[in-house]
Scaffold this active site. Structure first.
Site, short mmCIF file in Angstrom:
data_model
loop_
_atom_site.label_atom_id
_atom_site.label_comp_id
_atom_site.label_asym_id
_atom_site.label_seq_id
_atom_site.Cartn_x
_atom_site.Cartn_y
_atom_site.Cartn_z
N TYR A 141 0.81 -1.21 0.00
CA TYR A 141 0.00 0.00 0.00
C TYR A 141 0.85 1.27 0.00
CZ TYR A 141 -4.53 -2.24 0.88
OH TYR A 141 -5.68 -2.96 0.77
N LYS A 189 4.00 -15.25 3.38
CA LYS A 189 4.26 -16.06 2.19
C LYS A 189 5.77 -16.29 2.16
CE LYS A 189 3.01 -18.05 -1.68
NZ LYS A 189 2.24 -19.30 -1.72
N ASP A 221 -1.86 -18.59 1.43
CA ASP A 221 -2.78 -19.37 0.57
C ASP A 221 -3.49 -20.45 1.35
OD1 ASP A 221 -0.32 -20.64 0.81
OD2 ASP A 221 -0.20 -21.29 -1.28
N ASP A 245 -6.09 -7.29 4.38
CA ASP A 245 -7.22 -6.73 3.63
C ASP A 245 -8.04 -7.87 3.04
OD1 ASP A 245 -8.80 -4.77 2.28
OD2 ASP A 245 -7.70 -5.23 0.44
N ASP A 249 -11.91 -9.59 4.55
CA ASP A 249 -13.15 -9.68 3.76
C ASP A 249 -13.63 -11.12 3.71
OD1 ASP A 249 -13.06 -6.95 3.06
OD2 ASP A 249 -13.69 -7.38 1.00
C1 IPM Z 1 -10.40 -1.70 3.69
C2 IPM Z 1 -10.61 -1.15 2.31
C3 IPM Z 1 -9.47 -0.18 1.99
C4 IPM Z 1 -8.17 -0.95 2.04
C5 IPM Z 1 -9.65 0.55 0.64
C6 IPM Z 1 -10.96 1.26 0.53
C7 IPM Z 1 -8.50 1.50 0.38
O1 IPM Z 1 -10.70 -2.18 1.38
O2 IPM Z 1 -10.36 -0.89 4.65
O3 IPM Z 1 -10.29 -2.91 3.85
O4 IPM Z 1 -7.79 -1.58 1.05
O5 IPM Z 1 -7.52 -0.91 3.09
MN MN Z 2 -10.71 -4.16 2.29
#
Ligand code: IPM
Ligand code: MN
Length: 368
Positions: A141, A189, A221, A245, A249
């Site tokens: 990032y 990794k 993975d 990240d 999710d």
């Molecule tokens: C999160 C989001 C952010 C990230 C984006 C919106 C920049 O996906 O907070 O998980 O990738 O950190």
């Molecule tokens: Mn995210």
């Protein structure tokens, strides 16, 4: 208790879910006699439209002058053609860097009432209580160089970590684990990446300072698979920025919806609080957004910035209660006849009511 919160609602569903989170914070302040003040600021797409910048100076100043920053969401399809540094998301990355918090805490819990909302079988999700500690200021990032050369059709991003950056986030993971089920799973990794080898060596070294906490290493993975197979095996999961990240999710699947997940970023000058979900422009303004991720994020404000642990728990309990009562926003509305669909605002009201009842009860117990 005094607390000054900068509120950056942002784009898409950000404003509607933040409104519900704020009403919960206001209720806690009122019921507990606390002095919470809220200062609003622009970030993301709405800020670009109004000022040309995804993070205007006025917003950054207000944020740095606060005890906590509560953010809704950023992102708007209108800006999809812009380079990463001009997009709404750039505002979020800039504020993360400016506030300095490097440890992003993302709890992922399986609520029994939502077991039908997850595509995973209830016996798989049962008892899941994972706390992701995602490093937030390093890795791909923020690593340099980064560019896209459209002439040569070549692009580069840099995954870079220093030992110190790993040490500080690892310490937070071990401290948190020592107050929980005493296990850290560090994800990397290391079979391919030097950065991961540094990560693994450093985490292993820091683990020696926490003899009561068990450390295990997983490759990212196979971790992606383990989380879906036996999520209850994990307690604190420590990982770098991009892996965190992605895995957080994925963990939304366990809870039943990304809309349920809160987050808190600690370790810097000012803590930053944001639900894990994005701006969901497709449902913005329809009343379909789930405010529980934002409300649970408000609970994290109470816990990590206000020192009001009991109130944080009361908010979390209130969320449990409305779920048990069958109230559901569209994203978690599986579960047959026993569930009742409600709007964003109605969901907020139900949590508010459950919270007021529990705080009332607590106060009358104290009065006896
Ligand atoms: C999160 C989001 C952010 C990230 C984006 C919106 C920049 O996906 O907070 O998980 O990738 O950190
Ligand atoms: Mn995210």
């Amino acid at each position: 208790m005094r607390l000054k919160v900068a509120v950056l609602a942002g784009d898409g569903i950000g404003p509607e879910v933040t409104r519900e989170a704020l009403s919960i914070l206001r209720a806690v302040a009122e019921l507990g006699g606390h002095d919470f003040t809220f200062v609003e600021g622009l970030i993301g797409g709405v800020a670009i439209t109004a000022t040309g910048s995804p993070l205007p100076t006025a917003t950054l100043d207000a944020a740095l002058d606060s005890d906590a920053v509560l953010l809704g969401a950023v992102g708007d399809n209108k800006f999809n053609s812009l380079t990463p540094d001009k997009r709404p998301e750039a505002g979020l990355l800039q504020i993360r860097q400016a506030l300095g918090g490097f440890a992003n805490l993302r709890p992922s819990i399986a609520y029994p009432a939502l077991s039908a909302s997850s595509p995973l079988r209830p016996e798989v999700t049962k008892d899941t209580d994972i706390l992701f500690v995602r490093e937030l200021l390093g890795g791909l990032y923020f690593g340099a160089p980064r560019w896209w050369n459209k002439e040569t059709n070549e692009a580069i991003n840099t995954m870079r970590y220093t030992r110190d950056e790993v040490v500080r986030v690892a310490r937070i993971a071990f401290e948190l684990a020592s107050k929980r089920r005493k296990k850290v799973t560090s994800v990397d990794k290391a079979n391919v990446l030097e950065v991961s080898q540094l990560w693994r060596a450093t985490v292993t070294e820091i683990a020696k300072d926490y003899p009561d906490v068990t450390l295990e290493h997983q490759l990212v993975d196979s971790m992606a698979m383990h989380i879906m197979n036996i999520p209850r095996n994990f307690d604190v999961v420590l990982t770098e920025n991009l892996f965190g990240d992605i895995l957080s999710d994925e963990a939304g699947v366990i809870t039943g919806s990304l809309g349920m997940l809160p987050s808190a970023t600690i370790g810097g000058a000012v803590n930053l609080y944001e639900p894990v979900h994005g701006s969901a422009p497709d449902i913005a303004g329809t009343g379909k957004a789930n405010p529980l991720g934002a409300i649970l994020t408000a609970a994290m404000v109470l816990r990590h910035s206000a020192g009001l642990e009991q109130d944080a728990r009361a908010v979390e309990q209130a969320v449990h209660k409305v779920l048990e009562a069958g109230y559901r926003t569209a994203d978690i509305a599986r579960g047959g006849d026993s569930v009742q669909m409600v709007s964003t605002q109605q969901m907020g009201k139900h949590v508010h009511q459950a919270l007021a009842e529990s705080i009332d009860r607590r106060q009358s117990l104290h009065a006896v």
